[in-house]
Motif scaffolding. Structure first.
Motif, short mmCIF file in Angstrom:
data_model
loop_
_atom_site.label_atom_id
_atom_site.label_comp_id
_atom_site.label_asym_id
_atom_site.label_seq_id
_atom_site.Cartn_x
_atom_site.Cartn_y
_atom_site.Cartn_z
N TYR A 58 5.96 3.29 -0.21
CA TYR A 58 5.29 2.08 -0.69
C TYR A 58 5.66 1.03 0.34
O TYR A 58 6.84 0.70 0.50
CB TYR A 58 5.83 1.71 -2.08
CG TYR A 58 5.06 0.62 -2.78
CD1 TYR A 58 5.68 -0.57 -3.17
CD2 TYR A 58 3.71 0.78 -3.09
CE1 TYR A 58 4.98 -1.56 -3.84
CE2 TYR A 58 3.01 -0.21 -3.76
CZ TYR A 58 3.64 -1.38 -4.13
OH TYR A 58 2.95 -2.36 -4.80
N VAL A 59 4.67 0.56 1.06
CA VAL A 59 4.94 -0.37 2.16
C VAL A 59 4.55 -1.77 1.71
O VAL A 59 3.40 -2.01 1.31
CB VAL A 59 4.13 0.03 3.42
CG1 VAL A 59 4.44 -0.92 4.56
CG2 VAL A 59 4.45 1.47 3.81
N VAL A 60 5.50 -2.69 1.75
CA VAL A 60 5.25 -4.06 1.30
C VAL A 60 5.41 -5.01 2.46
O VAL A 60 6.46 -5.03 3.11
CB VAL A 60 6.27 -4.44 0.21
CG1 VAL A 60 5.98 -5.83 -0.32
CG2 VAL A 60 6.25 -3.43 -0.92
N TYR A 61 4.37 -5.78 2.72
CA TYR A 61 4.44 -6.74 3.82
C TYR A 61 4.43 -8.15 3.23
O TYR A 61 3.50 -8.51 2.50
CB TYR A 61 3.25 -6.52 4.75
CG TYR A 61 3.07 -7.58 5.82
CD1 TYR A 61 1.80 -8.01 6.19
CD2 TYR A 61 4.16 -8.15 6.47
CE1 TYR A 61 1.61 -8.98 7.17
CE2 TYR A 61 3.99 -9.12 7.44
CZ TYR A 61 2.71 -9.53 7.80
OH TYR A 61 2.54 -10.48 8.76
N SER A 112 -1.78 -7.41 9.76
CA SER A 112 -1.61 -6.44 8.67
C SER A 112 -0.73 -5.29 9.13
O SER A 112 -0.58 -5.05 10.33
CB SER A 112 -2.97 -5.91 8.19
OG SER A 112 -3.64 -5.25 9.23
N VAL A 113 -0.15 -4.62 8.14
CA VAL A 113 0.64 -3.43 8.42
C VAL A 113 -0.24 -2.24 8.07
O VAL A 113 -0.67 -2.11 6.93
CB VAL A 113 1.93 -3.41 7.56
CG1 VAL A 113 2.68 -2.10 7.77
CG2 VAL A 113 2.81 -4.59 7.93
N LEU A 114 -0.56 -1.43 9.06
CA LEU A 114 -1.55 -0.40 8.84
C LEU A 114 -1.00 0.90 8.27
O LEU A 114 -1.61 1.52 7.42
CB LEU A 114 -2.29 -0.09 10.15
CG LEU A 114 -3.06 -1.27 10.74
CD1 LEU A 114 -3.70 -0.86 12.06
CD2 LEU A 114 -4.11 -1.77 9.77
N ILE A 174 -6.15 5.90 7.70
CA ILE A 174 -5.76 7.21 7.19
C ILE A 174 -4.90 7.92 8.23
O ILE A 174 -5.31 8.09 9.37
CB ILE A 174 -7.00 8.06 6.90
CG1 ILE A 174 -7.83 7.38 5.80
CG2 ILE A 174 -6.61 9.46 6.45
CD1 ILE A 174 -9.22 7.93 5.70
N GLN A 175 -3.71 8.31 7.78
CA GLN A 175 -2.82 9.06 8.67
C GLN A 175 -3.00 10.53 8.33
O GLN A 175 -2.93 10.89 7.16
CB GLN A 175 -1.38 8.63 8.40
CG GLN A 175 -0.38 9.23 9.34
CD GLN A 175 1.05 8.89 8.94
OE1 GLN A 175 1.94 9.71 9.06
NE2 GLN A 175 1.28 7.68 8.47
N ASP A 198 0.84 -1.19 0.00
CA ASP A 198 0.00 0.00 0.00
C ASP A 198 0.87 1.24 0.00
O ASP A 198 2.01 1.22 0.45
CB ASP A 198 -0.93 0.00 1.23
CG ASP A 198 -2.13 0.90 1.01
OD1 ASP A 198 -2.75 1.28 2.02
OD2 ASP A 198 -2.44 1.24 -0.16
N TYR A 199 0.29 2.31 -0.49
CA TYR A 199 0.99 3.59 -0.49
C TYR A 199 0.61 4.36 0.77
O TYR A 199 -0.55 4.39 1.15
CB TYR A 199 0.57 4.41 -1.72
CG TYR A 199 0.98 3.81 -3.04
CD1 TYR A 199 0.17 2.88 -3.68
CD2 TYR A 199 2.18 4.17 -3.65
CE1 TYR A 199 0.54 2.32 -4.89
CE2 TYR A 199 2.56 3.62 -4.87
CZ TYR A 199 1.73 2.69 -5.48
OH TYR A 199 2.10 2.14 -6.67
N VAL A 200 1.61 4.99 1.37
CA VAL A 200 1.32 5.80 2.57
C VAL A 200 2.11 7.11 2.47
O VAL A 200 3.31 7.10 2.22
CB VAL A 200 1.78 5.09 3.87
CG1 VAL A 200 1.49 5.96 5.08
CG2 VAL A 200 1.11 3.74 4.01
N GLU A 201 1.41 8.20 2.69
CA GLU A 201 2.12 9.48 2.71
C GLU A 201 2.31 9.89 4.16
O GLU A 201 1.40 9.80 4.98
CB GLU A 201 1.30 10.54 1.98
CG GLU A 201 1.99 11.90 1.86
CD GLU A 201 1.71 12.84 3.01
OE1 GLU A 201 0.64 12.73 3.60
OE2 GLU A 201 2.60 13.67 3.32
N SER A 202 3.51 10.30 4.48
CA SER A 202 3.75 10.76 5.84
C SER A 202 4.85 11.79 5.82
O SER A 202 5.91 11.56 5.22
CB SER A 202 4.15 9.56 6.72
OG SER A 202 4.34 9.96 8.05
#
Lengths: 372, 179
Positions: A267-270, A305-307, A363-364, A257-261
């Motif tokens: 791009y976080v891959v588990y 899961s990786v949130l 959602i962050q 999933d894509y995460v903006e912070s």
């Protein structure tokens, strides 16, 4: 020694102090007196505060972003936010004027919602501030009945402008046939600008795999980012991301999933079978993804899961938010420590052996005073 | 403090003797011109003084103790090493400087920094005050700043209803450490 009413007589000084306060404190201090209310509630103050806040955040490393999570298979949202005593977990209730909203887009503290039970669920959307609970309804451009909405996204950058844009992705309704399954679909993009109040249809269409999810695109670096492609709002064109170098073996189970912070796109891959998580960061010139973190989760049994991935001003505060049965935890990269943020085993909604929260429903965001 | 730095400062001493500021309560404090440049007000007062040829600049709005502390901070700012401090170190520096100050003292200090036109220090004082009040209750703020509650009970109720969640008591810390 002190003048009476030093604060009251010095409105400029008062404003300067209020500009440094987090939105939550400001909402509370509206009640101090009428003068404070008139300052805090003014649009000018909200815009100034929103603009300055991004700057201020880099000065205060104790402020963590908040997380809004939707419980799987429901419309219930939960909130993890910073409070004086640490992280706080609670049910999140949207403004009562919105019925069963679902978050479609989010950007710099503002959300874009669709109300499932509203009067016209398919004809409008709402720009919403989760802190002030103010909302503004925006009508969708449904003039062409042959096209349906497949994605709604929000682009808001207070450093550039107090106005926001909504990116709506539509596709032609297709009569499904048993013999022909479309692997692809052709989509159109429409952009709404809040300063003009008008929708503009974009000429170029996108040909995308039918399973591309066009809601909840991430607004970063002037573009709305979906899976492998993004819409550049400046250049008004659709572009591709560079390749992420990960094993592309379809047999390997992976959750991505894509995460903006903190102004970085990740791009976080588990990989649950390998018990590892890789976090990639996209360079702002779009030349490549760099591997920021590659961790092994051997230390404890694998998370469901990786949130989310929280990026802070200094690397020692960077962390991964993980979901394990009945719990949500924070894993700090630097010292590999784990902190339980939430334990919901005693809650009614807890179900054993089930993934109850997903990264796509997490959602962050940073709290803001921005008016919708 | 300022005298312990580089050679250029030593050269300055002979060419540019320190200025003397006199506070409202008659205290005389020395400040080097290069340090005083941070204050637009002092520079303006200096122009006036040069016309009337006296050595002492009266800063009649500010008491001696506050002026001394302000000059101390201004001296710190002119040291080269200060400008290379990272965000965390800068924050620590100011936290240490304002440690154990009462909020009304910080307020007074901020007003003085504002009067003397030292923007950077004024900003830091405002930040400190915001830090000190951000987790306090409405009642605490009214008490400390002596603000009268001019809402009617109905108006207050209406406002509270709108922002219900911001009033959860568990969240607030009304300790008296800052008073």
């Amino acid at each position: 020694m002190y003048e009476d009413e030093m604060i009251a007589n010095n409105e400029d000084l008062l404003i300067e102090i209020l500009l440094w306060l987090p939105p939550k404190s400001l909402m509370r201090f509206k009640l101090v007196c009428k003068q404070w209310l008139s300052i805090i509630a003014s649009r000018h103050f909200s815009e100034l505060h929103t603009r300055q806040q991004r700057d201020h955040l880099s000065h205060d490393n104790t402020l963590r972003p908040s997380l809004l999570l939707r419980l799987a298979e429901s419309s219930n949202y939960f909130h993890i936010q910073q409070s004086f005593q640490g992280q706080k977990w609670s049910s999140y209730h949207f403004s009562p004027t919105l019925s069963r909203p679902i978050v479609r887009g989010f950007s710099n503290g503002l959300f874009l919602l669709q109300c499932q039970n509203g009067e016209h669920p398919l004809e409008e959307c709402h720009v919403y501030n989760p802190v002030t609970k103010e909302s503004r309804v925006i009508s969708l451009n449904n003039s062409d009945q042959s096209r349906c909405v497949v994605g709604l996204n929000l682009a808001f950058d207070p450093l550039k402008s107090p106005h926001y844009k909504i990116v709506c992705v539509r596709t032609t309704r297709r009569r499904s046939s048993l013999l022909w399954r479309s692997w692809w679909r052709r989509c159109q993009i429409e952009v709404y600008e809040s300063d003009t109040g008008a929708w503009k249809l974009h000429e170029e269409t996108i040909l995308a795999p039918s399973n591309t999810h066009f809601h909840q695109g991430i607004y970063w670096n002037g573009g709305i980012h979906w899976n492998k492609i993004f819409f550049d709002l400046h250049g008004n064109c659709v572009r591709k991301h560079p390749e992420v170098l990960i094993p592309d073996d379809p047999r390997t189970v992976k959750f991505c999933d894509y995460v903006e912070s903190n102004d970085y796109l990740h791009y976080v891959v588990y990989l649950p079978e390998e018990k590892s998580v890789m976090v990639f960061e996209l360079l702002s010139d779009y030349s490549s993804w760099t591997l920021k973190y590659h961790i092994n989760l051997d230390i404890f049994s694998r998370p469901l899961s990786v949130l989310s991935m929280i990026r802070r001003e200094s690397e020692e505060d960077d962390m991964l938010i993980l979901h394990k049965p009945g719990m949500i935890m924070a894993y700090r990269f630097r010292d590999k420590s784990v902190e339980v943020i939430v334990n919901f085993e005693d809650e009614e909604f807890y179900k054993e052996q089930c993934i109850q929260f997903f990264s796509q429903c997490t959602i962050q965001y940073t709290e803001t005073l921005a008016p919708p | 403090m300022a005298t312990s730095s580089s050679n250029t400062n030593k050269a300055d001493h002979s060419k540019n003797p320190p200025l003397t500021l006199r506070s409202s309560d008659g205290k005389e404090l020395k400040i080097f011109r290069i340090v005083a440049q941070q204050s637009s007000t002092i520079m303006n007062l200096l122009d006036l003084e040069e016309e009337s040829n006296t050595d002492v600049i009266p800063v009649s709005e500010v008491d001696g103790s506050t002026l001394e502390k302000l000059i101390e901070l201004m001296n710190n700012h002119t040291e080269k090493s200060f400008n290379y401090l990272g965000v965390k170190e800068r924050k620590k520096f100011y936290n240490d400087f304002f440690a154990n100050w009462k909020i009304l003292d910080v307020l007074n200090f901020g007003l003085v920094a504002n009067y003397l036109g030292v923007q950077v220090i004024f900003d830091e004082a405002c930040q400190k005050m915001a830090d000190m009040i951000k987790s306090k209750s409405v009642e605490w703020v009214r008490k400390v700043f002596e603000i009268k509650n001019d809402f009617t009970p109905e108006e207050e109720e209406d406002l509270k209803k709108e922002n219900k969640w911001a009033y959860e008591r568990g969240d607030l810390d009304d300790g008296d450490d800052a008073i």
